[in-house]
Structures are given as C-alpha cells and as structure tokens.
Design an enzyme around this catalytic site. Structure first.
Site, PDB file in Angstrom:
ATOM      1  N   CYS A   2       0.813  -1.217   0.000  1.00 16.13           N
ATOM      2  CA  CYS A   2       0.000   0.000   0.000  1.00 16.13           C
ATOM      3  C   CYS A   2       0.850   1.272   0.000  1.00 16.13           C
ATOM      4  O   CYS A   2       1.914   1.313   0.606  1.00 16.13           O
ATOM      5  CB  CYS A   2      -0.874   0.048   1.235  1.00 16.13           C
ATOM      6  SG  CYS A   2      -1.815  -1.431   1.522  1.00 16.13           S
ATOM      7  N   ARG A  27       4.915  -0.178  -6.220  1.00 11.51           N
ATOM      8  CA  ARG A  27       4.941  -0.971  -4.993  1.00 11.51           C
ATOM      9  C   ARG A  27       3.923  -2.100  -5.014  1.00 11.51           C
ATOM     10  O   ARG A  27       3.969  -2.987  -4.185  1.00 11.51           O
ATOM     11  CB  ARG A  27       4.658  -0.062  -3.792  1.00 11.51           C
ATOM     12  CG  ARG A  27       5.727   0.975  -3.577  1.00 11.51           C
ATOM     13  CD  ARG A  27       5.260   2.029  -2.614  1.00 11.51           C
ATOM     14  NE  ARG A  27       5.165   1.515  -1.253  1.00 11.51           N
ATOM     15  CZ  ARG A  27       5.978   1.854  -0.283  1.00 11.51           C
ATOM     16  NH1 ARG A  27       6.946   2.687  -0.516  1.00 11.51           N
ATOM     17  NH2 ARG A  27       5.828   1.365   0.919  1.00 11.51           N
ATOM     18  N   TRP A  73      -3.103  -2.674  -1.254  1.00 14.29           N
ATOM     19  CA  TRP A  73      -2.757  -4.057  -1.566  1.00 14.29           C
ATOM     20  C   TRP A  73      -3.498  -4.874  -0.517  1.00 14.29           C
ATOM     21  O   TRP A  73      -3.193  -4.795   0.672  1.00 14.29           O
ATOM     22  CB  TRP A  73      -1.247  -4.236  -1.461  1.00 14.29           C
ATOM     23  CG  TRP A  73      -0.741  -5.553  -1.949  1.00 14.29           C
ATOM     24  CD1 TRP A  73      -0.475  -5.902  -3.238  1.00 14.29           C
ATOM     25  CD2 TRP A  73      -0.408  -6.695  -1.151  1.00 14.29           C
ATOM     26  NE1 TRP A  73      -0.002  -7.197  -3.288  1.00 14.29           N
ATOM     27  CE2 TRP A  73       0.048  -7.701  -2.025  1.00 14.29           C
ATOM     28  CE3 TRP A  73      -0.446  -6.975   0.213  1.00 14.29           C
ATOM     29  CZ2 TRP A  73       0.452  -8.959  -1.587  1.00 14.29           C
ATOM     30  CZ3 TRP A  73      -0.041  -8.227   0.651  1.00 14.29           C
ATOM     31  CH2 TRP A  73       0.408  -9.196  -0.256  1.00 14.29           C
ATOM     32  N   ASN A  99      -1.914   2.139   5.967  1.00 17.01           N
ATOM     33  CA  ASN A  99      -1.078   1.013   5.524  1.00 17.01           C
ATOM     34  C   ASN A  99      -0.760   0.177   6.739  1.00 17.01           C
ATOM     35  O   ASN A  99      -0.520   0.733   7.821  1.00 17.01           O
ATOM     36  CB  ASN A  99       0.276   1.498   4.983  1.00 17.01           C
ATOM     37  CG  ASN A  99       0.159   2.158   3.645  1.00 17.01           C
ATOM     38  OD1 ASN A  99      -0.902   2.188   3.041  1.00 17.01           O
ATOM     39  ND2 ASN A  99       1.265   2.714   3.180  1.00 17.01           N
ATOM     40  N   GLY A 100      -0.668  -1.133   6.556  1.00 19.01           N
ATOM     41  CA  GLY A 100      -0.280  -1.997   7.663  1.00 19.01           C
ATOM     42  C   GLY A 100      -1.399  -2.945   8.038  1.00 19.01           C
ATOM     43  O   GLY A 100      -2.394  -3.082   7.313  1.00 19.01           O
ATOM     44  N   GLU A 477      17.586 -17.552  -7.931  1.00 18.01           N
ATOM     45  CA  GLU A 477      17.174 -16.205  -8.326  1.00 18.01           C
ATOM     46  C   GLU A 477      16.598 -16.209  -9.756  1.00 18.01           C
ATOM     47  O   GLU A 477      15.608 -15.540 -10.038  1.00 18.01           O
ATOM     48  CB  GLU A 477      18.361 -15.239  -8.216  1.00 18.01           C
ATOM     49  CG  GLU A 477      18.126 -13.827  -8.703  1.00 18.01           C
ATOM     50  CD  GLU A 477      16.995 -13.111  -7.984  1.00 18.01           C
ATOM     51  OE1 GLU A 477      16.513 -13.607  -6.954  1.00 18.01           O
ATOM     52  OE2 GLU A 477      16.583 -12.046  -8.489  1.00 18.01           O
ATOM     53  N   LYS A 481      12.901 -14.879 -10.667  1.00 16.91           N
ATOM     54  CA  LYS A 481      12.637 -13.818 -11.662  1.00 16.91           C
ATOM     55  C   LYS A 481      11.593 -14.284 -12.659  1.00 16.91           C
ATOM     56  O   LYS A 481      10.655 -13.576 -12.973  1.00 16.91           O
ATOM     57  CB  LYS A 481      13.905 -13.440 -12.448  1.00 16.91           C
ATOM     58  CG  LYS A 481      14.904 -12.525 -11.813  1.00 16.91           C
ATOM     59  CD  LYS A 481      14.474 -11.113 -11.616  1.00 16.91           C
ATOM     60  CE  LYS A 481      13.723 -10.893 -10.356  1.00 16.91           C
ATOM     61  NZ  LYS A 481      14.380 -10.817  -9.104  1.00 16.91           N
ATOM     62  N   GLU A 484       7.998 -14.737 -11.057  1.00 12.39           N
ATOM     63  CA  GLU A 484       7.262 -13.550 -10.589  1.00 12.39           C
ATOM     64  C   GLU A 484       6.769 -12.662 -11.719  1.00 12.39           C
ATOM     65  O   GLU A 484       5.728 -12.039 -11.585  1.00 12.39           O
ATOM     66  CB  GLU A 484       8.029 -12.765  -9.524  1.00 12.39           C
ATOM     67  CG  GLU A 484       9.256 -12.039  -9.966  1.00 12.39           C
ATOM     68  CD  GLU A 484       9.944 -11.320  -8.805  1.00 12.39           C
ATOM     69  OE1 GLU A 484       9.301 -10.954  -7.819  1.00 12.39           O
ATOM     70  OE2 GLU A 484      11.166 -11.117  -8.893  1.00 12.39           O
ATOM     71  N   HIS A 500      16.327 -36.555  -7.044  1.00 10.70           N
ATOM     72  CA  HIS A 500      15.777 -37.108  -5.801  1.00 10.70           C
ATOM     73  C   HIS A 500      14.295 -36.773  -5.669  1.00 10.70           C
ATOM     74  O   HIS A 500      13.820 -36.444  -4.589  1.00 10.70           O
ATOM     75  CB  HIS A 500      16.575 -36.597  -4.596  1.00 10.70           C
ATOM     76  CG  HIS A 500      18.001 -37.048  -4.615  1.00 10.70           C
ATOM     77  ND1 HIS A 500      18.378 -38.340  -4.358  1.00 10.70           N
ATOM     78  CD2 HIS A 500      19.145 -36.386  -4.913  1.00 10.70           C
ATOM     79  CE1 HIS A 500      19.695 -38.463  -4.484  1.00 10.70           C
ATOM     80  NE2 HIS A 500      20.184 -37.277  -4.830  1.00 10.70           N
ATOM     81  N   LYS A 595       6.316  -4.218  -4.195  1.00 10.39           N
ATOM     82  CA  LYS A 595       7.748  -3.927  -4.212  1.00 10.39           C
ATOM     83  C   LYS A 595       8.322  -3.887  -2.795  1.00 10.39           C
ATOM     84  O   LYS A 595       9.427  -4.324  -2.547  1.00 10.39           O
ATOM     85  CB  LYS A 595       7.973  -2.578  -4.914  1.00 10.39           C
ATOM     86  CG  LYS A 595       9.427  -2.167  -5.020  1.00 10.39           C
ATOM     87  CD  LYS A 595      10.155  -3.016  -6.044  1.00 10.39           C
ATOM     88  CE  LYS A 595      11.609  -2.656  -6.180  1.00 10.39           C
ATOM     89  NZ  LYS A 595      12.350  -3.690  -6.921  1.00 10.39           N
TER      90      LYS A 595
HETATM   91  O1  M6R Z   1      13.154  -4.766  -0.246  1.00  6.40           O
HETATM   92  P1  M6R Z   1      13.683  -6.118   0.025  1.00  6.40           P
HETATM   93  O2  M6R Z   1      14.959  -6.394  -0.665  1.00  6.40           O
HETATM   94  O3  M6R Z   1      13.792  -6.430   1.495  1.00  6.40           O
HETATM   95  O4  M6R Z   1      12.596  -7.116  -0.569  1.00  6.40           O
HETATM   96  C1  M6R Z   1      12.693  -8.502  -0.406  1.00  6.40           C
HETATM   97  C2  M6R Z   1      11.775  -9.217  -1.359  1.00  6.40           C
HETATM   98  O5  M6R Z   1      10.457  -8.854  -1.144  1.00  6.40           O
HETATM   99  C3  M6R Z   1      12.137  -8.910  -2.826  1.00  6.40           C
HETATM  100  O6  M6R Z   1      13.463  -9.229  -3.093  1.00  6.40           O
HETATM  101  C4  M6R Z   1      11.221  -9.693  -3.781  1.00  6.40           C
HETATM  102  O7  M6R Z   1      11.527 -11.051  -3.703  1.00  6.40           O
HETATM  103  C5  M6R Z   1      11.352  -9.148  -5.196  1.00  6.40           C
HETATM  104  N1  M6R Z   1      10.071  -9.126  -5.809  1.00  6.40           N
HETATM  105  C6  M6R Z   1      12.226  -9.945  -6.044  1.00  6.40           C
HETATM  106  O8  M6R Z   1      12.250  -9.556  -7.359  1.00  6.40           O
END
Ligand code: M6R
Length: 600
Positions: A2, A27, A73, A99-100, A477, A481, A484, A500, A595
């Site tokens: 949010c 975000r 969100w 927010n929260g 990673e 990527k 997501e 396995h 984000k």
């Molecule tokens: O802001 P941060 O690096 O703490 O965020 C951690 C994760 O939320 C962030 O890396 C998330 O996995 C991204 N969407 C990855 O692309």
C-alpha cells in the site's frame, strides 16, 4: 505494498495526490482512492484496479487544497471499491488512509464500536471509527487520534482528515513507513520520499508511535502521550529523473541495463583516492570482533545473501549463516557468542527483517543494514548502514539492486579480510571493474536472451533451473525472476538434487536451464543436465569461456569465480523479461506482488 500520500497547501491537492500515487504504483496495489476536503465535507473517489480507472472516475475539475490518497494491496477483505481507501467514520466527519495490519481490530470493534455501522471488511475502518468514538467523547481531534493509535496492535501508517478542520491533516506511524515532506506554504505526507518529489526534497522522519499535526506551514510532532518531539529535517539525495522510464518500454529493462553503471558507481563510492576501501571504522571493528555473521533477508535479497556467505567465508574466513528473516523471527537458532546481524534489503522496509532487527537489538547485538534506500527504516534503526548506490529501483522484480547487493558484500568480505589482518589475493575493486565491462557486453547481446526466451519459455507451463555451488544460488534467483513476472511455474535446484524426486516432473520438452560456470563442478552439472535430457527435457546451457562446451546457448566472458553470480544474473534476468513479454505479462507490475513488503 500500500502507498499513502497526503497534501495540504496552496495548490489543488488532487494533482499532487495522483502524481504521488502514480510514483508509488510500482509498490503493487489492487485499488486506489483519494479524498479531498471541500466546504461540504470530504469528497471521496475510489476504484478497484489501476490509478488510470481512478482518474477516469474523478473525471473533470474537482477542487480542494487538502487531501489524502491511497493505493491498497489487499490484506483484510478482497480488492473492491468498498474496501478501497479512504475510509470514513459513520458520521463522515473523519476520513482516513492506512497502511499496515491492525492485529486487534476485532477486539477493538467489540470493545468500543458495537453500535457503529461498518461499510467495509477492512481492519482500517476500525481506526477511523475509533477516532470518531473518542471525538464524540469530547476529545480534540489530535487527542482522539493519539488515543486511537495507542490502542492499535500491529503496524500502521495513517493519515487522517477532519471535516471540521480542513487546515490540518493528522499522521501517525508504527512499523510501517511514513515521512513528512516540508515545502514552502505546503506540506506533504507519504509512505515514500519519491512520492513527494514534486513538492520537496526536504523531509522529517516520523518514528514509531509518534503522531504529527501537519498544516500548510507547520509540523507538530508528538509522542502518543502528547509529549512534544523536536526533529530536524533532512535533504534526500534523490533525482526525480531517476524515477522516469526515459526511452525504455519498461523500468525492468532500464534497470537491467543500468547494472554496469551501478557497479562502477559502487566502486567509486567505496574506494579512497589511494585505492583502498572506504568503510566506517566501526563497521571494520564489528567485522573483526564478531565470531559469526547472521545474514537476514527475503526473496531476491536472500539470494544475494547466499552469495554473501560464500564471499565472507571464502575471502575472509568469517563463519556466516543466511536466514530467511520471516523464519528466523519465530524460530531463533542457537547463536554464537558475539554475533553480527547483517540485514540485506533493497527497500530497507521489509517487515520480516525489521521484526528480527527490533528483537536482536533488544538482545544487545550489533546490526548492519545493506540497503538501496538511505533513510529507510532498517537503515535508520541498525547500528551501521552500507548503501548499495543502485538508484531507485522501480520494477517490482529486483535486478540492479541484487547485483549491487552482491557487489557491496564482496567489498565487505574484502574489508573483513583486511580487518583481520589477512593477506587475501581477492581484489574486489579490480574484479568488480571487470564484471562491469562484462555486463556491458551482455547488455549488448539481448537478442541471444530474447531468442532463448522464445525457444524455451514462450508457452511452457513450467521450467527448471539447475546449478551447483555458486550457480545453485543464482538459479534460485533465475527461477524467482521468471515466475514472478511471467507466471511460469519455475524452480531452481541444486544439480544433484533434481533426481531425488523432482525429476518426475520432467516431460517431453520441459525447459531446463543449466548454469555451469564453476569449473570444479562443471562436469557434474552437465551430467545432471544429461539425466533430464534423456527424459525429454529441452536443456539450455549458460557457461563461461572457461567452462564452455560446443552447443552451449549462452557463453559469458570469464570473471573471478566468486563474482560469476554477478554476470550470470543478467542473462537470467533478461530471459525472464523476454519470456514475460512474449506471454503478454505486465512486466513492471506483476499480479499480486508488492515492491516493498511492509507487512509480515
Ligand atoms: O526490499 P527487500 O529487498 O527487502 O525485498 C525482499 C523481497 O520482497 C524482494 O526481493 C522480492 O523477492 C522481489 N520481488 C524480487 O524480485
């Protein structure tokens, strides 16, 4: 997650609110709304979906010099117009954005508000109803607001408007980010400095369990018990142009391309004129004195942490553990005698990390944050901060922040070696310089990655990534990527582990990306790839000039073995980008994602 913007001043609030919310779009959100103070009370506009729909709904001239806005969100209650913020109290005197997560909202509803009518399923509405409840008991708005905040358990960043006094907005926070931007004859409140840059670059922090009364020319900050707080403002070093896409179609592609420049910038920022590493003396002492480093992170930052462990252990012989912050928070393992906690977070706001930070600080341990956002919560609250200098990262999928984190960890590892008087032959600055040049080459060869994405991922349901040693951490990673932003079910595996169990999922044509840049396990990874190819997998190899074999689809120039993750990251990012493009996905704003993850 949010986003909040509030404005009070001499201009039409709508424009600043909408512009600010648009900046916060990255975000992640699923509904948006604004409220403007008019002489007939607050006027609300809210829509499910994108800010573009909200703009259409506002359609035309609306006025008001005081206003609040929000991108939501969903946590409590599905994404809908009714659940979108702002929310109003029953008699419509008070309007609020939040927010929260309020953990005790059901209890508060039962204890104080059994007779109030609720218009949404949100926890946030309880807050605005409570302000009205205390106001009806004769409290001033400032008092009613602070009394309400003192009852909330959980996290909040809140901005409130009062119909009976449009010359002030009320702001308060606990655990969720919120800052005040101070302008000339106008002030602004937002969850992110970037949302306020059209008004000012001068900001005042609000700390946890503080509340502010903000008018167009004054900010009064108090603790929840009413004690006045004086806090100096600070100037943010941020350029509005950094938040623009320029000629790029997507922020993600722009940010991938920025990586060589980011690495060069990091070298410059961390190097003295005489070529030595420039780090605070206290950080060096903390590194020297600790008997074990505990890295805390989430998502991509966790993956950077895995590489950080390799660097710290191989270069500086410093025992290091890497933990998913949300797991560590509720299940603390046995700790060494003198731990140093390192928090890696692009945003510096991740609630899981903050939970750990608050706890280990209470336990008296030393803390260091590696972040891309100076002034962020984790940066402010840790003993030390290392800045990753990547510039604002807007795309939800983290790219340049990831390689920047690994670069800073490489520098930290080298410094840690020096702090202990070790004679390491690892020259982080020289090796990072080479990495930046190799990154330039990779960015110039996007057509290869686009072809791989087209050949392997265009219409697959799932995809596997395999690698061993450092490559294993990178394929985690690569898979994150891809999943997501393209929604392909993707998993990263240690090469030897696939057989396995997971090998059962390999079918004719299943794409398997094998990253094989580590000479000592090159043969093993290739054997693992053969095992899946024998069962129909369509394998794509990423190697270096040192480990290449005929037929490899992507061959990268060789860099220092410990820094190969910095270069293999790029083709993996680009493959994910082009796969998402071919599949028609919203690359910069993938569904369901945020984000900055400011709730646990
Ligand atoms: O802001 P941060 O690096 O703490 O965020 C951690 C994760 O939320 C962030 O890396 C998330 O996995 C991204 N969407 C990855 O692309």
């Amino acid at each position: 997650m949010c986003g909040i913007v509030g404005y009070i001043g001499h201009k039409q609030a709508k424009d600043t609110l909408i512009k600010g919310l648009e900046v916060l779009e990255y975000r992640g959100y699923d509904s948006a709304g604004i409220a403007l103070a008019t002489k007939n009370g607050a006027k609300l506009y809210k829509e499910k979906g994108r800010i573009a729909s909200l703009k259409e709904a506002i359609n035309g001239d609306v006025s008001g010099m005081t206003g609040i806005g929000h991108t939501r969100w969903a946590t409590h209650g599905k994404p809908s117009k009714a659940n979108a913020h702002p929310h109003q109290s029953q008699n419509k005197r008070f309007t609020l954005v939040h927010n929260g997560v309020v953990d005790n909202y059901q209890q508060l509803k039962r204890d104080y508000l059994p007779d109030k009518h609720f218009a949404s399923d949100t926890d946030s509405e309880v807050i605005v109803q409570l302000v009205e409840y205390f106001s009806e008991k004769g409290k001033s708005t400032d008092e009613a607001f602070r009394q309400t905040l003192s009852l909330l358990h959980g996290s909040y960043a809140i901005v409130l408007m009062d119909n009976e006094n449009a010359d002030a907005i009320y702001a308060g926070k606990n655990k969720s980010p919120l800052l005040i931007g101070t302008g000339s004859g106008e002030n602004v409140v937002a969850s992110d400095t970037m949302a306020m840059l059209t008004v000012t670059k001068e900001f005042i922090e609000i700390h946890d369990e503080e509340a502010a009364v903000v008018t167009n020319d004054d900010v009064q900050l108090k603790k929840l018990d009413g004690t006045l707080v004086h806090r100096e403002s600070f100037q943010a070093e941020i350029d509005e142009a950094d938040t623009e896409k320029g000629t790029y179609s997507h922020f993600m592609l722009k940010e991938i391309d920025e990586q060589p420049a980011v690495i060069r910038n990091i070298i410059q920022e961390y190097q003295n004129k005489d070529g030595n590493i420039k780090l605070e003396k206290d950080i060096r002492t903390a590194l020297e004195e600790t008997d074990r480093i505990y890295i805390m992170a989430a998502g991509t930052s966790y993956h950077a942490g895995l590489i950080g462990k390799e660097l710290l252990e191989k270069v500086a012989k410093k025992p290091t553990e890497v933990h998913i912050a949300s797991e560590f928070l509720y299940d603390e393992p046995m700790l060494s005698e003198n731990p140093l906690f390192v928090f890696i977070s692009q945003s510096g706001e991740t609630a899981d990390c903050r939970g750990v930070l608050v706890r280990v600080k209470k336990q008296g341990y030393r803390t260091l944050t590696v972040t891309n956002v100076p002034g962020s919560t984790l940066s402010r609250e840790a003993d030390f901060t290392l800045h990753t200098h990547a510039g604002p990262e807007i795309a939800v999928a983290s790219t340049k922040a990831y390689t920047a984190q690994m670069s800073v960890l490489a520098i930290l590892a080298m410094d840690c070696a020096h702090a202990q008087g070790m004679n390491s032959d690892f020259d982080a600055m020289k090796e990072l310089g080479l990495v930046a040049s190799v990154m330039d080459t990779i960015c110039d060869q996007k057509d290869i990655m686009e072809q791989v994405a087209r050949d392997y991922m265009a219409d697959t349901r799932n995809c596997f990534f395999i690698g061993r040693s450092l490559d294993y951490h990178v394929v985690l990673e690569g898979a994150l990527k891809l999943k997501e932003i393209s929604y392909v079910q993707a998993e990263g595996f240690a090469g030897g582990e696939l057989k396995h169990g997971t090998i059962a999922l390999i079918e004719e044509g299943t794409p398997v990306v094998a990253v094989t840049t580590q000479p000592h396990v090159n043969r093993n990874t290739r054997s693992n790839a053969q095992e899946v190819m024998a069962r129909g997998a369509n394998a794509c190899f990423i190697s270096t000039e040192e480990t290449r074999e005929e037929g490899d689809q992507i061959v990268l120039p060789t860099v220092h073995r410990l820094l190969t993750p910095l270069i293999t990251a790029l083709p993996l990012q680009l493959i994910a980008y082009y796969a998402a493009m071919h599949r028609g996905c919203d690359v910069d704003k993938p569904r369901n994602l945020a984000k900055s993850v400011t709730v646990e």
